[in-house]
Write an enzyme that holds these catalytic residues in place. Structure first.
Site, mmCIF file in Angstrom:
data_model
loop_
_atom_site.group_PDB
_atom_site.id
_atom_site.type_symbol
_atom_site.label_atom_id
_atom_site.label_comp_id
_atom_site.label_asym_id
_atom_site.label_seq_id
_atom_site.Cartn_x
_atom_site.Cartn_y
_atom_site.Cartn_z
ATOM 1 N N SER A 34 0.765 -1.329 0.098
ATOM 2 C CA SER A 34 -0.166 -0.186 0.062
ATOM 3 C C SER A 34 0.955 1.093 -0.038
ATOM 4 O O SER A 34 1.798 1.360 -0.887
ATOM 5 C CB SER A 34 -0.788 0.260 1.306
ATOM 6 O OG SER A 34 -2.256 0.864 1.008
ATOM 7 N N ASP A 94 -8.547 -5.076 -6.173
ATOM 8 C CA ASP A 94 -8.422 -3.653 -5.269
ATOM 9 C C ASP A 94 -8.337 -2.560 -6.046
ATOM 10 O O ASP A 94 -7.602 -2.516 -7.113
ATOM 11 C CB ASP A 94 -6.620 -4.253 -5.003
ATOM 12 C CG ASP A 94 -6.469 -3.082 -4.200
ATOM 13 O OD1 ASP A 94 -7.060 -2.329 -3.506
ATOM 14 O OD2 ASP A 94 -5.134 -2.845 -4.041
ATOM 15 N N HIS A 96 -6.182 -6.334 -2.122
ATOM 16 C CA HIS A 96 -5.223 -5.285 -1.487
ATOM 17 C C HIS A 96 -4.126 -6.154 -0.841
ATOM 18 O O HIS A 96 -4.321 -6.739 0.286
ATOM 19 C CB HIS A 96 -5.750 -4.271 -0.544
ATOM 20 C CG HIS A 96 -4.917 -3.144 -0.298
ATOM 21 N ND1 HIS A 96 -4.620 -2.366 -1.653
ATOM 22 C CD2 HIS A 96 -4.405 -2.697 0.550
ATOM 23 C CE1 HIS A 96 -3.842 -1.286 -1.170
ATOM 24 N NE2 HIS A 96 -3.644 -1.384 0.144
#
Length: 505
Positions: A183, A445, A470
């Site tokens: 991320s 995602d 994700h």
């Protein structure tokens, strides 16, 4: 960066899925993009009883000002159980901390630890400044948060690498450093290689958004497409439920129905004349699906409710009208989070986010990450078209208003436009000038829409994993993982192997 969010925290998009509870009121924070899972570590990977104690590195407060001698203690952990100090080419793996606490158990599990075992790597994890226990300043005032930028964080990593090379007698041109992150830390991993190529030989960037964007409307567009993978009927049921919410808001009986069905902490009839309250209510309802989609079946603690489950509810006509089905989705997620009610009132949330104490509930990362979005990235997950599935109640102005109300008038649209332009100019957006970085995303995602998913450059390979969410590739591997996820992990390991083979000559 979950679902029903604290007003300002809900704009936080990336990098993780955090969740907290304040006085029994559910506060979801989807800013935190990645968090370690709770699986038991394989016994052959870690055998210690008290793993990975916190250590502290004396770090510069301001890397941009040599005349500022202020320092602070930055938290990190080490796992040296696979490291062979007698091997002159033993690699070093660095897990980059993000917008939440750096959990020590990450040092003993996850896909990267399997790679470390295979390659005999020394492993470090460095916590991001202003998150977890790494407190550079006495408080979280806006003036203190001026030291919270991605550039300062990258410099922290660079200074740390130099210091660890000295402490462990590592040779920079032999003991190659490879950065890992998921991320926002996935973005940092790529940018670290880009900005400090003499210190970091390569990087695995997982689910990292590279393009800063104020109006991230593609987020809910991807949520819609991901729900449609289940069925178009699911999407249409959500669309109808949102429209029915709008209708219910128009009269008192409908408003009371909303109070009851959604277990609102405050009666909505008191907020009818407060547009920011209503905008936040709709944004929280949309986040029911956003959180489920973002972490769908990724083997993290946040994926206990899946797309299949929420769509099973939304297409189940025996429950009642689409709005009743939406209320049932809300009930299920409230139950999962062990929370009594949904707090959506704007002013209460703003007051909470204005608290600058390290002891406040917003100090778990919400105030800090929101500041970064208001100053550098945007990433605002908007819905501004009445014909879209989630309606038009939370346009980009809704989020920019929150920046101003939390941090001051100078954090408005013009400032944010300059900040996002600066971020993309510094790092290159989706055209980075870097090598030896592998970019990994899952097409479920929504964050893959701001990441590098295709490349014609052999030095910047990409992996787009069909049907995964994700940071799915980062979690502890399971036999039950889908074949395409297993294949992606093999390709990541091959990339690392080839990278280290190039570096050992």
């Amino acid at each position: 960066m979950a679902h029903k969010s604290l007003v300002l925290a809900s704009l936080i998009a990336i990098l993780l899925c955090g969740q907290c509870e304040v006085n029994g009121k559910r506060r979801f924070w989807r800013g935190k993009l990645f968090e370690t899972n709770e699986r038991t570590t394989d016994s052959d990977l870690y055998t210690g009883s008290e793993p990975f104690p916190d250590q502290w590195f004396e770090q510069q407060l301001d890397h941009n000002d040599p005349t500022n001698g202020a320092t602070w203690k930055q938290r990190y952990q080490v796992n040296d159980q696979f490291f062979n100090a007698s091997d002159p080419n033993a690699p070093v793996f660095l897990m980059i901390g993000g917008e939440g606490e750096a959990k020590p158990d990450m040092m003993g599990k996850g896909a990267w630890i399997h790679y470390a075992k295979a390659h005999g790597a020394l492993c470090f994890q460095l916590e991001h400044r202003f998150y977890g226990k790494s407190h550079p300043t006495a408080d979280l005032s806006t003036s203190s948060l001026a030291y919270l930028t991605s550039e300062q964080a990258l410099a922290d990593l660079a200074y740390f690498i130099v210091a660890m090379n000295e402490k462990y007698n590592l040779q920079p041109h032999k003991n190659r450093w490879i950065a890992f992150g998921g991320s926002y830390p996935g973005s940092l991993a790529a940018w670290l290689r880009e900005k400090y190529p003499s210190l970091v030989y390569g990087a695995i960037s997982s689910s990292g958004p590279l393009l800063a964007k104020i109006d991230f409307s593609e987020y809910f567009d991807t949520v819609t497409h991901s729900l449609a993978r289940y069925s178009s009927a699911c999407v249409e049921a959500v669309r109808s439920a949102i429209k029915q919410m709008e209708t219910l808001l128009k009269h008192m009986i409908g408003q009371r129905t909303l109070n009851d069905k959604f277990k609102l902490c405050d009666p909505v009839e008191k907020s009818i004349e407060t547009p920011m309250d209503i905008a936040n209510l709709f944004q929280n309802v949309a986040d029911l699906f956003a959180g489920v989609v973002q972490y769908n079946k990724d083997n993290s603690p946040h994926s206990s409710v899946t797309i299949d489950q929420v769509c099973d509810i939304m297409v189940n006509q025996s429950i009642g009208a689409p709005f009743s089905r939406l209320a049932e989705v809300n009930r299920v997620l409230l139950e999962v989070s062990n929370t009594t009610c949904l707090d959506y009132v704007y002013d209460k949330s703003i007051q909470e986010m204005r608290n600058t104490s390290w002891e406040s509930s917003a100090a778990n990362g919400m105030r800090q990450w929101t500041y970064q979005t208001c100053n550098e990235f945007g990433f605002y997950q908007t819905s501004s078209n009445a014909s879209s599935v989630f309606g038009d109640r939370f346009p980009v102005e809704f989020f920019i208003r929150q920046c101003v109300d939390t941090y001051g008038a100078r954090f408005g649209a013009q400032s944010l436009t300059r900040g996002v332009y600066r971020t993309n100019t510094i790092y290159g957006g989706l055209d980075p000038a870097t090598t030896n970085v592998l970019y990994v995303h899952g097409n479920i995602d929504p964050w893959h829409r701001l990441g590098l998913t295709e490349s014609n450059d052999i030095h910047m390979p990409t992996i787009l994993i069909d049907g995964t969410a994700h940071c799915a590739n980062m979690y502890e591997p399971l036999d039950s993982d889908p074949p395409q996820l297993k294949q992606a992990r093999l390709e990541i390991d091959t990339f690392i192997t080839n990278l280290l083979a190039m570096g050992s000559s």
